[in-house]
Design an enzyme around this catalytic site. Structure first.
Site, PDB file in Angstrom:
ATOM      1  N   THR A  11      -6.836   9.410  -5.917  1.00  0.00           N
ATOM      2  CA  THR A  11      -6.731   8.015  -5.458  1.00  0.00           C
ATOM      3  C   THR A  11      -5.555   7.793  -4.498  1.00  0.00           C
ATOM      4  O   THR A  11      -5.390   6.709  -3.953  1.00  0.00           O
ATOM      5  CB  THR A  11      -6.553   7.075  -6.667  1.00  0.00           C
ATOM      6  OG1 THR A  11      -5.369   7.489  -7.370  1.00  0.00           O
ATOM      7  CG2 THR A  11      -7.757   7.132  -7.595  1.00  0.00           C
ATOM      8  N   GLY A  12      -4.751   8.819  -4.266  1.00  0.00           N
ATOM      9  CA  GLY A  12      -3.603   8.679  -3.351  1.00  0.00           C
ATOM     10  C   GLY A  12      -4.005   8.960  -1.911  1.00  0.00           C
ATOM     11  O   GLY A  12      -5.130   9.388  -1.640  1.00  0.00           O
ATOM     12  N   VAL A  14      -3.157  11.361   0.135  1.00  0.00           N
ATOM     13  CA  VAL A  14      -3.523  12.766   0.414  1.00  0.00           C
ATOM     14  C   VAL A  14      -4.789  13.152  -0.347  1.00  0.00           C
ATOM     15  O   VAL A  14      -5.681  13.808   0.206  1.00  0.00           O
ATOM     16  CB  VAL A  14      -2.347  13.708   0.063  1.00  0.00           C
ATOM     17  CG1 VAL A  14      -2.769  15.167   0.193  1.00  0.00           C
ATOM     18  CG2 VAL A  14      -1.142  13.426   0.969  1.00  0.00           C
ATOM     19  N   LYS A  39      -4.603   5.414 -15.933  1.00  0.00           N
ATOM     20  CA  LYS A  39      -4.592   4.017 -15.453  1.00  0.00           C
ATOM     21  C   LYS A  39      -5.536   3.825 -14.253  1.00  0.00           C
ATOM     22  O   LYS A  39      -5.984   2.720 -13.971  1.00  0.00           O
ATOM     23  CB  LYS A  39      -3.174   3.570 -15.091  1.00  0.00           C
ATOM     24  CG  LYS A  39      -2.530   4.213 -13.892  1.00  0.00           C
ATOM     25  CD  LYS A  39      -1.161   3.581 -13.643  1.00  0.00           C
ATOM     26  CE  LYS A  39      -0.291   4.208 -12.548  1.00  0.00           C
ATOM     27  NZ  LYS A  39      -0.876   4.807 -11.401  1.00  0.00           N
ATOM     28  N   SER A  40      -5.871   4.943 -13.596  1.00  0.00           N
ATOM     29  CA  SER A  40      -6.806   4.822 -12.458  1.00  0.00           C
ATOM     30  C   SER A  40      -8.233   5.205 -12.867  1.00  0.00           C
ATOM     31  O   SER A  40      -9.116   5.331 -12.028  1.00  0.00           O
ATOM     32  CB  SER A  40      -6.365   5.738 -11.315  1.00  0.00           C
ATOM     33  OG  SER A  40      -5.031   5.514 -10.989  1.00  0.00           O
ATOM     34  N   CYS A 130       4.777  18.385   5.015  1.00  0.00           N
ATOM     35  CA  CYS A 130       4.004  17.990   6.201  1.00  0.00           C
ATOM     36  C   CYS A 130       4.760  18.308   7.497  1.00  0.00           C
ATOM     37  O   CYS A 130       4.185  18.827   8.461  1.00  0.00           O
ATOM     38  CB  CYS A 130       3.639  16.511   6.144  1.00  0.00           C
ATOM     39  SG  CYS A 130       4.913  15.453   5.516  1.00  0.00           S
ATOM     40  N   SER A 160       3.452   6.838   6.155  1.00  0.00           N
ATOM     41  CA  SER A 160       2.431   7.314   5.204  1.00  0.00           C
ATOM     42  C   SER A 160       2.932   8.542   4.448  1.00  0.00           C
ATOM     43  O   SER A 160       2.447   8.866   3.375  1.00  0.00           O
ATOM     44  CB  SER A 160       1.127   7.651   5.930  1.00  0.00           C
ATOM     45  OG  SER A 160       1.384   8.578   6.965  1.00  0.00           O
ATOM     46  N   GLY A 161       3.929   9.205   4.995  1.00  0.00           N
ATOM     47  CA  GLY A 161       4.553  10.324   4.274  1.00  0.00           C
ATOM     48  C   GLY A 161       5.194   9.878   2.975  1.00  0.00           C
ATOM     49  O   GLY A 161       5.391  10.673   2.065  1.00  0.00           O
ATOM     50  N   LYS A 215      14.057  21.391   3.387  1.00  0.00           N
ATOM     51  CA  LYS A 215      12.697  21.928   3.213  1.00  0.00           C
ATOM     52  C   LYS A 215      12.221  22.599   4.500  1.00  0.00           C
ATOM     53  O   LYS A 215      11.614  23.671   4.486  1.00  0.00           O
ATOM     54  CB  LYS A 215      11.721  20.816   2.826  1.00  0.00           C
ATOM     55  CG  LYS A 215      11.870  20.314   1.399  1.00  0.00           C
ATOM     56  CD  LYS A 215      10.936  19.145   1.148  1.00  0.00           C
ATOM     57  CE  LYS A 215      11.082  18.577  -0.254  1.00  0.00           C
ATOM     58  NZ  LYS A 215      10.219  17.370  -0.462  1.00  0.00           N
ATOM     59  N   HIS A 243       3.106  12.363  12.318  1.00  0.00           N
ATOM     60  CA  HIS A 243       4.511  12.790  12.483  1.00  0.00           C
ATOM     61  C   HIS A 243       4.692  13.377  13.881  1.00  0.00           C
ATOM     62  O   HIS A 243       3.824  14.094  14.378  1.00  0.00           O
ATOM     63  CB  HIS A 243       4.856  13.870  11.462  1.00  0.00           C
ATOM     64  CG  HIS A 243       5.070  13.391  10.057  1.00  0.00           C
ATOM     65  ND1 HIS A 243       5.045  12.061   9.681  1.00  0.00           N
ATOM     66  CD2 HIS A 243       5.296  14.102   8.926  1.00  0.00           C
ATOM     67  CE1 HIS A 243       5.263  11.971   8.379  1.00  0.00           C
ATOM     68  NE2 HIS A 243       5.419  13.182   7.887  1.00  0.00           N
TER      69      HIS A 243
HETATM   70  C1  2RA Z   1       7.590  12.498   3.998  1.00  0.00           C
HETATM   71  N1  2RA Z   1       7.442  14.914   4.180  1.00  0.00           N
HETATM   72  O1  2RA Z   1       7.182  12.444   5.160  1.00  0.00           O
HETATM   73  C2  2RA Z   1       7.659  13.816   3.253  1.00  0.00           C
HETATM   74  C3  2RA Z   1       6.683  13.841   2.104  1.00  0.00           C
HETATM   75  N2  2RA Z   1       5.347  13.665   2.511  1.00  0.00           N
HETATM   76  O2  2RA Z   1       7.958  11.501   3.359  1.00  0.00           O
END
Ligand code: 2RA
Length: 340
Positions: A11-12, A14, A39-40, A130, A160-161, A215, A243
């Site tokens: 449901t998210g 991604v 809950k979903s 990402c 959206s990240g 990361k 991005h």
């Molecule tokens: C962000 N890379 O863009 C991180 C997690 N998706 O918030």
């Protein structure tokens, strides 16, 4: 004969994209199940022209399922991924939990497909962050040709990240600036994101960098080459999806901008849009819903002996997460499970 596939966190942002892309690419599915928290329970999710109702992750038995694409936070992944893996279901995990584990391959199929051989150590495969995924797709062909020594990257990451709540915050905060009495205070982010940029993603580390920047360094080294030096500045911008990254590389051998452009044009997963004129480049709005990693503004960096600059844009929910996970599933099927 196909695969029995679970999407965990259906449901998210991604998870929904994983279902969309599995259907778009006609992944050979014998059976698919959408899993989410209690809950979903029963939430409807699209899978092509079908509608799935989410089932309860907490009570789900992964026995007999071939693979599970996980798109839930690290805390929940820590509980459920080992259960799925122990039941013989290969986990493809989008969280950061296993990315740095030496017993778990971290894979971008266009870059290090052979790493899939290591999946059976924990029956888990990790999906990169990402902002890393789109960058290493671009670095790999240039590294193969001229050996990259150092990367300096600045990112411009969409909200959206951070998830759906952040997208709502950007929308409501922007609207609230024009409608008296509807002002929206920052909550997902420490400062206003509407018409603003925030040089802070994830937590701060001891050395003053953020975990998002760490990361990019750690994952690029694991996926491409541990000898590459990477320094990153990750910035949140008021964009919904997509991005963007400004990337500077220094190579061992001189690489002419025209040759670099041709190498990138031929490289898997890349679309080069690079004309030295107004509009001759890609912007995040144009990458939404697409599979490609777009490269523009390729040019020499004359301040160092062997330097290149370029602009890199990709849909962070797709190549940055769901598409890469589905491509790992395709690779797993082709190279390992071989049922279809
Ligand atoms: C962000 N890379 O863009 C991180 C997690 N998706 O918030």
């Amino acid at each position: 004969m196909g695969y029995r596939v679970a999407v965990v966190g259906a449901t998210g942002n991604v998870g929904r994209e994983m279902l969309n892309i599995l259907a778009e690419r006609e992944f050979p599915v014998d059976e698919i199940v959408a899993l989410a928290s209690r809950k979903s329970l029963g939430t409807e999710c699209s899978f092509g022209d079908k509608t799935l109702k989410t089932k309860d992750l907490d009570t789900f038995d992964f026995t007999g399922w071939d693979m599970a694409l996980f798109a839930i936070g690290s805390d929940a992944t820590k509980i459920y991924a080992p259960k799925a893996a122990a039941a013989g279901c290969v986990v493809i995990d989008n969280s950061s939990l296993y990315r740095y584990d030496p017993q778990v391959p971290l894979i971008v199929p266009e870059v290090n497909p052979d790493a899939i051989e290591g999946y059976s150590q924990k029956n888990i495969i990790a999906n990169p962050n990402c902002s890393t995924a789109q960058m290493v797709v671009a670095l790999k062909p240039l590294h193969d040709r001229a050996r990259i020594k150092r990367v300096v990257v600045s990112t411009y990451q969409s909200v959206s990240g951070s998830g759906k709540e952040a997208m709502d915050e950007l929308w409501n905060q922007t609207k609230g600036l024009y409608v008296p009495g509807q002002e929206v205070e920052p909550s997902v982010y420490p400062k206003q994101i509407a018409f603003n940029v925030i040089p802070h993603i994830d937590v701060f580390m001891e050395d003053g960098s953020t975990k998002e920047e760490w990361k990019m360094v750690a994952e690029t080294k694991k996926i491409v080459d541990p000898k590459i030096k990477v320094t990153a500045t990750c910035v949140r911008v008021p964009v919904f999806v997509g991005h963007s990254e400004s990337i500077n590389i220094e190579t061992e051998e001189f690489l002419d901008e025209d040759e670099a452009r041709e190498i990138l044009r031929e490289a898997p997963g890349i679309m080069v849009v690079d004309k030295r004129e107004a509009g001759g480049y890609v912007t995040p709005i144009e990458c939404v819903g697409e599979y490609a990693t777009y490269i523009s503004r390729i040019r020499q960096d004359g301040t160092i002996e062997n330097g290149l600059n370029f602009w890199c844009v990709s849909d962070n929910l797709r190549k940055g997460a769901a598409l890469n996970a589905v491509q790992i599933a395709e690779l797993l099927g082709r190279r390992v499970l071989k049922k279809a």
